[in-house]
Motif scaffolding. Structure first.
Motif, short mmCIF file in Angstrom:
data_model
loop_
_atom_site.label_atom_id
_atom_site.label_comp_id
_atom_site.label_asym_id
_atom_site.label_seq_id
_atom_site.Cartn_x
_atom_site.Cartn_y
_atom_site.Cartn_z
N SER A 22 1.23 3.70 9.62
CA SER A 22 0.59 4.60 8.52
C SER A 22 1.47 5.50 7.58
O SER A 22 1.24 5.41 6.28
CB SER A 22 -0.34 5.71 9.02
N ILE A 29 5.34 -2.45 5.86
CA ILE A 29 3.99 -2.90 5.13
C ILE A 29 4.44 -4.32 4.39
O ILE A 29 5.28 -4.31 3.76
CB ILE A 29 3.05 -1.86 4.21
N SER A 30 3.74 -5.26 4.85
CA SER A 30 2.16 -5.66 5.34
C SER A 30 2.53 -6.18 6.54
O SER A 30 1.58 -6.97 7.19
CB SER A 30 1.50 -6.28 4.59
N LEU A 43 -1.03 -2.67 11.52
CA LEU A 43 -1.71 -1.94 10.14
C LEU A 43 -2.67 -1.01 10.49
O LEU A 43 -3.65 -1.31 11.13
CB LEU A 43 -2.14 -3.02 9.08
N PRO A 45 -4.02 2.07 8.51
CA PRO A 45 -3.96 3.39 7.79
C PRO A 45 -4.90 4.40 8.32
O PRO A 45 -6.03 4.24 8.84
CB PRO A 45 -4.93 2.66 6.51
N GLN A 66 -5.97 7.83 4.00
CA GLN A 66 -5.51 6.71 3.29
C GLN A 66 -6.62 5.69 2.73
O GLN A 66 -6.54 5.21 1.67
CB GLN A 66 -4.51 6.11 3.99
N SER A 86 -3.47 -0.31 3.11
CA SER A 86 -2.11 -0.23 3.64
C SER A 86 -1.12 -0.50 2.59
O SER A 86 -0.24 0.21 2.36
CB SER A 86 -1.87 -1.01 4.88
#
Length: 557
Positions: free
Chosen positions: A209, A241-242, A246, A248, A252, A293
């Motif tokens: 994150s 990222i990506s 992942l 977030p 976010q 993300s």
């Protein structure tokens, strides 16, 4: 790490941005004082598992609803510079791509030997790969260090992090500063960093994150330090990222939903019934996780670019490029990997264009043309000779010895036509070598070798005995998607020419050793769109990853 165990940044105490907020003013003053520093600076932003269709400036046909890319800062960068529509990375996965970018060579070059993603020594032996990039091989780092540049690297490394084995007489993979990076100019992960100050904490579940912000913060501090010294700089900012995982934060997710779609509840963007609960305790879906993300990474790239724009002298003396290391991950390996390969067949670990045909944006006010779409044929190995030429530096090699000329070429004229003669045709065509079977749908699993000409792309298998099989030929000017094999319809001389070129080139690369993945892979693929036969666990096992022994295994795939 700062408040990083909390699921929402709204729960964190205010972060001290006072230093960052004055960076532009300090840098402007230092630049004016130095005055004489005119050699260009370089910033290379590399995204991980970021498909061509994941950048809005490329406007693919798949950009619909929540699946559309949300990259306004990259789109603005594209409008201020040049979009390259025919760029190719030589690695279909992480380590080989990065090795190619930094060495100017094929990942299968005898001076590189990183043709597949690398990890622990046992895995590397199984794959026929080196444990790490050879420190004697000229790289962007060593060339710019020798040229008097400050050299920095922040983010993922993945050019070697194997451990030492004293009983076997095997040294650990070197730390990044062994390659010419400043000892106080790097912080990395999937690397052998000497201490916590030089590494990011992968045990922190919220690292994904916060990683984009951390990497940009570190990069801005590095730029400030170089400017204070009046030293030109070369800087890698290699994002997480990506790549999986992942995660977030709720903040976010809400920012993405509000800024891009004007809604307050992110879950309303999810299609289909019953989205699954996210780790933070809130409900979401894979498309939302993925795009939020990327939006956060894009926002941080925008912060970097705004910092440059605030100082006209610095801005007009800095080349910034953005690209991806390879195609999007297969969702059968990680459920949130729902990226967009653009109009191409294939994904990560495939030599079809979906695995290697990537975005490339270049921005350099006053030097790189603004608002231009270039069809120049560029590859990742071109970066070292091109950047070195812009800086007036020479890439060392020994034509008769172990360091022949790099595979890449000086393509300054493609980036900045006013600074170099008219672009010449490529001396060597772009060629690829991927020595493993792919994963997921067999439709995406390409042959081992590939070559690109102006009109055609040719792929084939070549086993260690020299036998050629599974030949495929596609007309690049007629169809972006590699689905209409022309091998049986074109004159045989066309096919024979490609076969001869690939065989001759393959004979100069690192030999495939018996019982390694390169020797046992079949590269069979298929001509029909069928479902995968393996799940994430067996696929991870096939990569030679011991999940129990390497808790950060998911960062390596």
């Amino acid at each position: 790490p700062w408040c990083s165990s909390l699921p929402s940044s709204t729960d964190c105490p205010p972060r001290d941005y006072s230093r960052m907020s004055c960076l532009a003013a300090v840098t402007a003053a230092m630049t004016a004082a130095a005055g004489a520093q005119t050699r260009p600076n370089f910033i290379f932003v590399l995204a991980d598992d970021w498909g061509l269709g994941d950048t809005g400036a490329y406007k693919t046909l798949l950009s619909r609803g929540i699946d559309a890319p949300a990259t306004p800062m990259l789109d603005k960068m594209a409008s201020e510079g040049t979009i390259f529509s025919d760029f190719h990375t030589l690695g279909a996965e992480c380590s080989p791509s990065r090795a190619s970018w930094m060495s100017g060579r094929s990942p299968s070059d005898k001076a590189v030997r990183i043709n597949l993603v690398i990890g622990d020594h046992k895995t590397n032996v199984q794959k026929g790969c080196a444990d790490y990039l050879n420190t004697s091989t000229p790289t962007v780092f060593s060339v710019f260090k020798a040229g008097g540049y400050a050299v920095g690297h922040y983010g993922k490394w993945h050019l070697g992090d194997s451990a030492a084995n004293a009983s076997a007489g095997r040294a650990a993979a070197p730390a990044p500063d062994a390659y010419g990076i400043d000892s106080d100019g790097y912080r990395c992960y999937v690397c052998n960093a000497p201490d916590d100050a030089h590494s990011y904490d992968l045990s922190d579940m919220w690292f994904p994150s916060n990683s984009s912000e951390m990497i940009v913060d570190d990069g801005l501090a590095f730029i400030q330090a170089a400017q204070e010294k009046g030293t030109p700089f070369y800087l890698n900012l290699w994002f997480h990222i990506s790549h999986a995982p992942l995660l977030p934060t709720q903040d976010q997710l809400e920012r993405f939903a509000h800024d891009v779609y004007g809604v307050t509840d992110p879950v309303t963007l999810c299609v289909g019934p019953n989205p699954k609960p996210h780790l933070g305790g809130y409900t979401t879906c894979s498309q939302l996780v993925y795009r939020a993300s990327q939006y956060e990474a894009d926002r941080q790239i925008g912060r970097l670019l705004d910092f440059l724009r605030a100082d006209s002298v610095l801005d007009h003396n800095t080349l910034v490029i953005f690209s991806g290391d390879n195609g999007v991950e297969d969702p059968h390996l990680y459920m949130h990997s729902v990226g967009d390969p653009g109009p191409f067949r294939g994904r990560k670990r495939s030599l079809y264009d979906g695995g290697t045909h990537m975005a490339l944006l270049a921005r350099w006010p006053g030097t790189v043309p603004q608002g231009v779409v270039s069809s120049a044929q560029i590859m990742s190995a071109d970066w070292l000779p091109t950047a070195a030429a812009f800086a007036g530096l020479t890439v060392p090699h020994d034509p008769a010895g172990s360091q022949p000329a790099p595979f890449g070429e000086d393509r300054r004229a493609d980036f900045a036509p006013k600074t170099a003669p008219r672009p010449a045709p490529r001396t060597l065509p772009i060629m690829f070598d991927y020595r493993a079977d792919g994963y997921g749908y067999c439709w995406n699993q390409a042959p081992r070798l590939a070559i690109i000409s102006s009109d055609y792309k040719f792929l084939m298998n070549l086993d260690p005995s020299g036998e050629v099989s599974r030949m495929e030929l596609y007309n690049r000017s007629a169809h972006a998607f590699e689905g209409n094999n022309l091998v049986e319809t074109v004159p045989r001389s066309v096919v024979d020419g490609f076969v001869g070129t690939l065989k001759a080139w393959a004979s100069t690369t690192d030999p495939i050793l018996p019982n390694t993945m390169g020797a046992t892979s079949k590269h069979l693929g298929c001509d029909a769109y069928t479902g995968p036969t393996t799940g994430a666990a067996s696929a991870a096992s096939g990569l030679g990853v011991d999940k129990a022994a390497t808790p950060d295994w998911q960062y390596r795939l």
